[in-house]
Structures are given as structure tokens and as C-alpha cells.
Design a protein around this motif. Structure first.
Motif, mmCIF file in Angstrom:
data_model
loop_
_atom_site.group_PDB
_atom_site.id
_atom_site.type_symbol
_atom_site.label_atom_id
_atom_site.label_comp_id
_atom_site.label_asym_id
_atom_site.label_seq_id
_atom_site.Cartn_x
_atom_site.Cartn_y
_atom_site.Cartn_z
ATOM 1 N N UNK A 41 78.094 -6.511 -37.289
ATOM 2 C CA UNK A 41 77.618 -6.635 -35.915
ATOM 3 C C UNK A 41 76.480 -7.650 -35.858
ATOM 4 N N UNK A 42 76.688 -8.720 -35.088
ATOM 5 C CA UNK A 42 75.732 -9.818 -35.034
ATOM 6 C C UNK A 42 75.484 -10.264 -33.597
ATOM 7 N N UNK A 43 74.245 -10.650 -33.298
ATOM 8 C CA UNK A 43 73.925 -11.188 -31.977
ATOM 9 C C UNK A 43 73.993 -12.716 -31.988
ATOM 10 N N UNK A 44 74.986 -13.250 -32.675
ATOM 11 C CA UNK A 44 75.241 -14.686 -32.742
ATOM 12 C C UNK A 44 75.500 -15.233 -31.338
ATOM 13 N N UNK A 45 74.725 -16.239 -30.955
ATOM 14 C CA UNK A 45 74.867 -16.852 -29.631
ATOM 15 C C UNK A 45 74.799 -18.372 -29.746
ATOM 16 N N UNK A 71 80.517 -9.128 -31.774
ATOM 17 C CA UNK A 71 79.527 -9.997 -31.134
ATOM 18 C C UNK A 71 78.712 -9.135 -30.179
ATOM 19 N N UNK A 72 77.461 -8.951 -30.542
ATOM 20 C CA UNK A 72 76.576 -7.990 -29.890
ATOM 21 C C UNK A 72 75.635 -8.685 -28.913
ATOM 22 N N UNK A 73 75.454 -8.104 -27.721
ATOM 23 C CA UNK A 73 74.453 -8.621 -26.798
ATOM 24 C C UNK A 73 74.964 -8.812 -25.386
ATOM 25 N N UNK A 74 74.014 -8.900 -24.448
ATOM 26 C CA UNK A 74 74.342 -8.989 -23.025
ATOM 27 C C UNK A 74 75.084 -10.265 -22.640
ATOM 28 N N UNK A 75 74.930 -11.337 -23.435
ATOM 29 C CA UNK A 75 75.464 -12.646 -23.049
ATOM 30 C C UNK A 75 76.793 -12.984 -23.708
ATOM 31 N N UNK A 76 77.372 -12.063 -24.479
ATOM 32 C CA UNK A 76 78.556 -12.399 -25.262
ATOM 33 C C UNK A 76 79.809 -12.595 -24.407
ATOM 34 N N UNK A 77 79.791 -12.129 -23.164
ATOM 35 C CA UNK A 77 80.961 -12.303 -22.302
ATOM 36 C C UNK A 77 80.928 -13.621 -21.542
ATOM 37 N N UNK A 78 79.838 -14.373 -21.655
ATOM 38 C CA UNK A 78 79.692 -15.618 -20.918
ATOM 39 C C UNK A 78 79.775 -16.859 -21.798
ATOM 40 N N UNK A 79 79.295 -17.981 -21.255
ATOM 41 C CA UNK A 79 79.382 -19.271 -21.942
ATOM 42 C C UNK A 79 78.495 -19.337 -23.183
ATOM 43 N N UNK A 139 84.559 2.757 -44.700
ATOM 44 C CA UNK A 139 84.129 1.500 -44.092
ATOM 45 C C UNK A 139 82.620 1.327 -44.279
ATOM 46 N N UNK A 140 82.213 0.083 -44.500
ATOM 47 C CA UNK A 140 80.789 -0.261 -44.514
ATOM 48 C C UNK A 140 80.456 -1.004 -43.226
ATOM 49 N N UNK A 141 79.314 -0.686 -42.634
ATOM 50 C CA UNK A 141 78.861 -1.342 -41.408
ATOM 51 C C UNK A 141 77.562 -2.082 -41.691
ATOM 52 N N UNK A 142 77.454 -3.292 -41.160
ATOM 53 C CA UNK A 142 76.238 -4.104 -41.296
ATOM 54 C C UNK A 142 75.806 -4.542 -39.909
ATOM 55 N N UNK A 143 74.539 -4.318 -39.570
ATOM 56 C CA UNK A 143 74.008 -4.786 -38.284
ATOM 57 C C UNK A 143 72.844 -5.739 -38.523
ATOM 58 N N UNK A 144 72.933 -6.927 -37.904
ATOM 59 C CA UNK A 144 71.842 -7.899 -38.005
ATOM 60 C C UNK A 144 71.277 -8.228 -36.624
ATOM 61 N N UNK A 145 71.720 -7.490 -35.619
ATOM 62 C CA UNK A 145 71.186 -7.604 -34.271
ATOM 63 C C UNK A 145 70.798 -6.219 -33.799
ATOM 64 N N UNK A 146 71.191 -5.871 -32.580
ATOM 65 C CA UNK A 146 70.936 -4.514 -32.107
ATOM 66 C C UNK A 146 71.979 -3.571 -32.702
#
Length: 363
Positions: A41-45, A71-79, A139-146
Motif C-alpha cells: 500500500x503506497x501513496x504514490x502520486x 494506490x492509497x490516498x484521496x487523489x488516486x481517482x484523479x489526474x 499474505x504479507x502486507x506493507x504500508x508506506x503511506x496511510x
């Protein structure tokens, strides 16, 4: 030569065919079972923090894993979504990265399942449970954002997480609890839900005791770009440059052009995750051994995990001695951690460069 089919020959060939089928089946099963499913899980933008791009490359360098990206975060559905950068990376590596767009609204209370997000994003979040449910093995989970999408999924089906998730690596927070670190602030309820869940947490605090502080309990390090890239002609290097300068032109055309890289190479980068991610496929030990051979050193390890008891509360606060048992990172020597960490990241970049359309040429 005339071949006579008789009962004896028929039995021999039948047994041989059965043997081949069994061997092929066992081999196929072994290959599938060996691939560990990792949810990243990443907040890559497009216009977000640049360190996330190094973390993605670190994950793509890992061998024999089944990578699923959120893809984590409020803006992931947009440009501004990081999906464009993943698609560009797939173009140069000739691979197909599996990713989903996560929830687009913060959790508003404890045990929230993401009900304030749009239906499409909520449906996407349900896919996380499907990934966990269908995975062969744990399963292993990794979070680098929220921790929004992980927490919402957990709140929907905690029993599935308890049964099928073996580790959750959380890159977030401040060790001394004196600072509300960004990954925590992005979705505080989500952070508290997971950190206090009793799940097998492997916590990697970003800072020691405040913004930009380093220490033996925090993964923060700084590095110049010139220390990470050995080739400025590879397509992967241009992928980094394209994103760093927020280019809007055609990526395929950008790859064919020549670009001045001096200013980029002189930049200093804040990083938190990439070297530690190498433990996920076991490459970490090899990297340390190779570093020692190359530089005639005798470093055993640059980090480890130790068991602690901790309770997490709002504002980024941590109470030690209370709460659940979790594992926390321990940096053994910060200078060595930075030195070997740089080497690991540079080698991870080389690993991905091997798959790109323009191969690495060391300069």
C-alpha cells in the motif's frame, strides 16, 4: 525400424506418461506456492513525495513474489494518481503490475469500513479481502503511506486477517510519540485500528523524536541521487527524471530524448523504506554479504526487530509497556545503516534496470 505395440510396451509407456504428469504437476505447484503474495500500500502520486518512487522500484526488484499494489490516498481517482507512473514503468519493463485504486475518503471513526468513500472505491477495497482469501498460504502486507485501505479491510473481516496475514510492516509514526508523523496524520483512525489490533505488526517508525530526527529506532536516512544511480542512459533513470521534473509530455518521446541530469544527480533525497524492504524476499542478506566483499567490511547486519509492548493513541502518542506485543525495528548503527542502505537501493535499481528496454551501461 518397425515398432510393435504389445501389452508390455503399452504398460511401460502408460507408466512413463503418468510419471511425467505427476512431475510436471508437482513442479507447477511448487512454483506457485513459492510465490509469496505481498500487498503493498503506497501513496504514490504524480505530484507527491518522490521517495515513494524509490520504494516502488525496491518492491519491483524483489524476486519470486506475487505483488499486489494498493494506490492509497484521496487523489488516486484523479489526474494526480500514481497509476500513470506505474503504467510508464510497465512500458519500459514489459511487465504488468497489478494495482487497485483505494478508498478516497478518510476513516471517520474506530472500526470504520470506509463507508464515506465512493461506491467504486469501496468495491475496490473489497478486492483486498479477495486477494487475501485466494492467496496460497499467508499474505504479507506493507504500508508506506496511510493504513486506510488495510484498516477498512480489517474492520470488514478481522477473522480473515487473523487467519491469513502473517506480517504487517508499517512504515509510519514517531518512536517517542512526540510528533504526529505524516503517514499517521493521513488517516489517524486507520493507524490506530491496525496498530492496536493485536495483529503481527512489524513497526518501522519514520522518526525518532520529531520531524527529521534520526536514531536507533527510526528508519529515516538521507542520500544524494548520485549515490544511487550508476547509469544516466537507462530508461529507468529517465522514468525517475520524468516524474521528478513533473513532465507532462509524451513519456515514450521523453525516453528517446537526451536530458541534462547534473541537477537531478545533485539532489538530496529523504528515504525511509527501501533498504528494509529487501528482507521481504531474503535478498537483504545477500546484499550485506556483497557489500562486505566489495568494500572489505565485516558488517553483520544493519537492523533487526525486537519485541515490545505498546499502546497507540491520538496525536501520534505511544505508551510503552501497555497494549499488545508488536515487533519494532532496531537500527544497530545508524552510520552503517545509511552506508549499506545506499548500496542496497543502488543494487535494487540495477535489478530493475536489467528488465528495461534500454539496458544499464555503467558510466
Amino acid at each position: 525400424m518397425k515398432f510393435i505395440v504389445n501389452k508390455r510396451n503399452f504398460i511401460v509407456f502408460a507408466l512413463a506418461a503418468i510419471f511425467i504428469i505427476i512431475c510436471c504437476t508437482q513442479t507447477t505447484n511448487c512454483v506457485v506456492e513459492d510465490k509469496k503474495t505481498i500487498i503493498f500500500s503506497t501513496d504514490l502520486l504524480q505530484n507527491g513525495d518522490f521517495d515513494d518512487y524509490f520504494d516502488l522500484i525496491a518492491m519491483k526488484s524483489l524476486k519470486n513474489i506475487n505483488l499486489k499494489v494498493i494506490l492509497d490516498g484521496n487523489e488516486q481517482s484523479g489526474k494526480n494518481s500514481g497509476g500513470k507512473s506505474i503504467n510508464n514503468l510497465d512500458y519500459i519493463t514489459k511487465e504488468k503490475t497489478s494495482y487497485i485504486i483505494g478508498l478516497d475518503k478518510e476513516l471517520i471513526s474506530k472500526n470504520d469500513t470506509g463507508k464515506n468513500s465512493t461506491k467504486k472505491n469501496r468495491d475496490n477495497n473489497d478486492k483486498i479481502l479477495d486477494i487475501i482469501r485466494k492467496a496460497k498460504g499467508k499474505v504479507t502486507i506493507v504500508t508506506v503511506g496511510s493504513l486506510r485501505d488495510v484498516a477498512a479491510s480489517y474492520n470488514k473481516n478481522s477473522k480473515l486477517f487473523q487467519a491469513k496475514v502473517d506480517k504487517i510492516y508499517v512504515f509510519a509514526g514517531d518512536y517517542e510519540g512526540t510528533y504526529l508523523e505524516n503517514n499517521v496524520a493521513l488517516d489517524e483512525y486507520a493507524y490506530l485500528d491496525i496498530m492496536n489490533s493485536g495483529l503481527p505488526i512489524y513497526w518501522i517508525p519514520c522518526f525518532e523524536n520529531g520531524l527529521w530526527t534520526k536514531g536507533n529506532n527510526a528508519s529515516y536516512l538521507t542520500v544524494k541521487h548520485s549515490e544511487l544511480f550508476s547509469c544516466t542512459k537507462s530508461d529507468l533513470f529517465k522514468w525517475f527524471m520524468y516524474r521528478f521534473y513533473h513532465e507532462n509530455g509524451n513519456f515514450k518521446v521523453y525516453l528517446k530524448q537526451t536530458h541534462d541530469s547534473k541537477a537531478f544527480l545533485n539532489e538530496t533525497r529523504n528515504l525511509w523504506c527501501s533498504p528494509i524492504l529487501s528482507i521481504l524476499d531474503g535478498s537483504y542478506n545477500t546484499y550485506v554479504e556483497d557489500f562486505n566483499k566489495k568494500y572489505n567490511r565485516n558488517i553483520d547486519s544493519i537492523f533487526d526487530f525486537e519485541e515490545i509492548k505498546a499502546k497507540f493513541s491520538k496525536g501520534g502518542k505511544v505508551d510503552y509497556g501497555d497494549g499488545n506485543k508488536i515487533m519494532k525495528v532496531k537500527i544497530k548503527n545508524h552510520d552503517e545503516y545509511t552506508e549499506v542502505g545506499k548500496y542496497i537501493i543502488s543494487e535494487m535499481i540495477k535489478e530493475v534496470e536489467k528488465t528495461t528496454t534500454q539496458q544499464t551501461v555503467t558510466e
